[in-house]
Design a protein around this motif. Structure first.
Motif, mmCIF file in Angstrom:
data_model
loop_
_atom_site.group_PDB
_atom_site.id
_atom_site.type_symbol
_atom_site.label_atom_id
_atom_site.label_comp_id
_atom_site.label_asym_id
_atom_site.label_seq_id
_atom_site.Cartn_x
_atom_site.Cartn_y
_atom_site.Cartn_z
ATOM 1 N N LEU A 1 52.143 36.907 44.078
ATOM 2 C CA LEU A 1 50.810 36.358 44.526
ATOM 3 C C LEU A 1 50.520 35.228 43.554
ATOM 4 N N ALA B 1 47.071 32.549 47.662
ATOM 5 C CA ALA B 1 45.574 32.925 47.710
ATOM 6 C C ALA B 1 44.613 31.815 47.264
ATOM 7 N N TYR C 1 45.869 41.576 47.513
ATOM 8 C CA TYR C 1 46.384 42.556 46.648
ATOM 9 C C TYR C 1 46.167 44.104 47.290
ATOM 10 N N VAL D 1 47.455 32.760 42.940
ATOM 11 C CA VAL D 1 45.985 32.656 43.229
ATOM 12 C C VAL D 1 45.566 31.350 42.573
ATOM 13 N N ALA E 1 42.012 36.665 47.322
ATOM 14 C CA ALA E 1 43.428 37.283 46.153
ATOM 15 C C ALA E 1 43.240 39.018 46.353
ATOM 16 N N ILE F 1 51.572 38.345 39.597
ATOM 17 C CA ILE F 1 50.430 37.705 40.118
ATOM 18 C C ILE F 1 50.395 36.352 39.115
ATOM 19 N N LEU G 1 47.751 33.726 38.277
ATOM 20 C CA LEU G 1 46.407 33.688 38.410
ATOM 21 C C LEU G 1 45.607 32.690 37.549
ATOM 22 N N VAL H 1 38.837 38.952 38.857
ATOM 23 C CA VAL H 1 39.876 39.319 39.586
ATOM 24 C C VAL H 1 41.020 40.229 38.670
#
Length: 223
Positions: A5, A31, A41, A7, A37, A49, A51, A63
Motif C-alpha cells: 500500500l 492511497a 487498510y 500512501v 489509507a 505500507i 507511508l 495513520v
C-alpha cells in the motif's frame, strides 16, 4: 505476489513508485490521503505500507499510530521531513524504516526486500549472508563481493544468484526462476533468465553456475 500500500499525495511520486515497484513484481495499491489509507487498510491485506507523513486529512504519524494499535504490518516512512524529532517520532511509532526524500529507487527496493524478509522471519545465517567460494551475498543490503571487493548487481541478478545458492545441488529450470522471482505470470521469452546468468558471470567473473542444457541452471554443493 506481495502487496504494498503506497500512501502518497504527490502524483508524480505516486506514479514513480507504482510503475517501478510493479516492474519488479509487487502488487501496488495507492492511497492519496490518510483517510483513504485507513479505509484500504481496513478492507484489504497488505504485506507492507509505504507511508508519507505530510498527507491531507490524516497525517502519516496518525495513520501509523492507528495501524500499530491493530497490526505489526511492516511500515516504511517516505518523507521530506529530515529532522531528528520527526525521525525519532517515527521510530517511537515502531516504523520499520525511515527514508528521506529524494531517495534512490534501487535502494528503496532493496530496503523493502530486507524489511519483508525480516517480517517473514527468513534466516540464512545470523548475519543474513551467504558465503560460497569467496563470494559473499549480503541479503540485507543486496550487495555482492568477491574476496572483499564489491560488485554492483541489479536486484534481479542478485535474486537469481541467491536462489541458485540457496538451492545448491538442485537444478532450477528457467520457469522455476521466473515463478520464484518475477512473481507474476510471465508471457515473455524465458531467455530473460539466460541474460541474467550471462550478466552474473561477466560481472563477478565466476564459473560455478552450471548450464544444464535444455533445462536450466545449478550450483553444485561446496565440498
Amino acid at each position: 505476489m506481495q502487496k504494498i500500500l503506497v500512501v502518497e499525495d504527490d502524483l508524480d511520486i505516486q506514479e514513480l513508485l507504482q510503475n517501478f515497484l510493479q516492474e519488479v513484481g509487487y502488487g501496488i495499491t495507492v492511497a492519496r490521503d490518510g483517510m483513504e489509507a485507513m479505509s484500504l487498510y481496513s478492507s484489504e491485506q497488505f504485506d507492507l505500507i509505504l507511508l508519507d507523513i505530510m498527507l491531507p486529512k490524516i497525517d502519516g504519524f496518525a495513520v501509523c499510530e492507528l495501524i500499530r494499535q491493530k497490526s505489526r504490518v511492516p511500515i516504511i516512512m517516505l518523507t521530506a521531513l529530515n529532522g531528528e524529532e520527526e525521525q525519532i517520532r517515527g521510530l517511537d511509532l515502531q516504523v520499520d524504516d525511515y527514508i528521506i526524500k529524494p531517495f534512490s529507487m534501487p535502494i528503496l527496493v532493496r530496503k523493502i526486500g530486507a524489511v519483508l524478509r525480516r517480517s517473514r522471519g527468513d534466516t540464512y545465517d545470523e548475519h543474513q549472508r551467504i558465503v560460497f567460494r569467496g563470494l559473499t551475498l549480503d541479503l540485507d543490503s543486496y550487495t555482492a563481493s568477491i574476496e572483499g571487493r564489491s560488485h554492483e548487481l541489479t536486484q534481479r541478478e542478485f535474486e537469481v544468484l541467491r536462489e541458485l545458492l540457496t538451492h545448491q545441488g538442485r537444478v532450477l529450470t528457467r520457469q522455476n526462476l521466473l515463478d520464484r522471482l518475477w512473481k507474476y505470470d510471465f508471457y515473455g521469452d524465458e531467455r530473460v533468465v539466460d541474460t541474467h546468468i550471462k550478466n552474473l558471470r561477466k560481472k563477478l567473473g565466476i564459473d560455478f553456475i552450471q548450464t544444464i542444457r535444455g533445462v536450466g541452471y545449478k550450483i553444485d554443493k561446496e565440498n
